[in-house]
Design a protein around this motif. Structure first.
Motif: not given
Length: 286
Positions: A41-44, A173-175, A178-181, A236-239
């Protein structure tokens, strides 16, 4: 011998410790590769965020022992004189996230679909105490403390804050997307500047530690509550980032400016000069 070197070359010690921390965080990815904890999902998730209590405790204790071993309690802000007048800024800034964290805690406790709310709140508070302790000792204590010995205050604030923000690139590195990071790096840089301002206002590392703990707890408790109420946690969270994504960092920078302006007006210190050594600071507001 090491203590004498650390006193004469604080930036070298800070750079070495920062490099060691970066190496420790990046080495597992270099050896075993990246691990996606987001299920694509790109969201932790909340569970992924709360898995590192023991690691954060070890990091925090190690850094405190290093500070003790180097006798850097003055440089890092563990040793006073504390500025009582500056504490007011910390209380005002910390009020919003504290009230938010309290509201989320009450919602979790009274929620019908929440299993073990007390355990959730306890884990969040314990985790973020150690996160606040380790990251503040490293960045607002060691890095900022070393830089302010040799550079203008504004330079020390900027460099230590950017370093703090860039550290969050490790989440790629945890998946994490990129946008959220990228948003996290920007937000963490702005937060880092605010924590530096609070450190200056209070002449102590403890208010930034607790403000860091309160802020993170506010965010994580809100995420925990959202996940318990959501039927589809994957969306739940948009990236996606848009113009509104820059609102929070902008607000944080404005608050930072207000705190720093208050500091310079109240103490007569300029942000464009080196700060006096902590042990020689006047006892303001005592």
């Amino acid at each position: 011998m090491i203590r004498l070197f650390a006193r004469k070359h604080p930036r070298t010690i800070a750079a070495g410790l920062l490099f060691a921390l970066t190496l420790i965080l990046a080495l597992p990815y270099a050896i075993w590769g990246a691990v996606d904890v987001t299920d694509g999902t790109g969201v932790m998730t909340f569970d992924a965020l709360t898995n590192g209590v023991a690691w954060q405790a070890i990091m925090a204790i190690t850094l405190v022992l290093i500070v003790w071993g180097l006798k850097w309690s003055d440089i890092t802000g563990f040793q006073g004189p504390y500025d009582r007048s500056g504490i007011r800024s910390f209380l005002w800034v910390g009020a919003f996230p504290a009230l938010g964290a309290l509201g989320f805690s009450i919602a979790l406790i009274t929620g019908e679909n929440v299993a073990g709310p007390i355990a959730i709140i306890t884990i969040v508070l314990v985790l973020n105490f150690f996160v606040g302790l380790s990251e503040e000792v490293m960045f607002r204590g060691i890095v900022f403390g070393a830089l302010r010995e040799k550079h203008q205050l504004i330079t020390a604030v900027a460099l230590s804050s950017v370093a703090f923000g860039l550290l969050h690139l490790v989440n790629l590195g945890l998946g994490q997307a990129v946008s959220l990071t990228a948003f996290q790096v920007l937000n963490a840089t702005a937060l880092g500047a605010l924590f530096c301002a609070i450190r200056l206002q209070t002449n102590s590392i403890w208010p930034p530690i607790f403000l860091h703990m309160i802020w993170n707890s506010y965010v994580m408790l809100g995420q925990a509550l959202s996940e318990t109420e959501a039927t589809d946690t994957k969306n739940l969270v948009s990236t996606d980032l848009d113009a509104s994504s820059f609102l929070l960092p902008t607000i944080l920078i404005v608050i930072t400016y207000w705190v720093l302006r208050s500091y310079t007006r109240r103490t007569g210190q300029s942000l464009f000069h080196k700060a006096p050594t902590p042990t020689n600071l006047p006892t303001i507001g005592a």
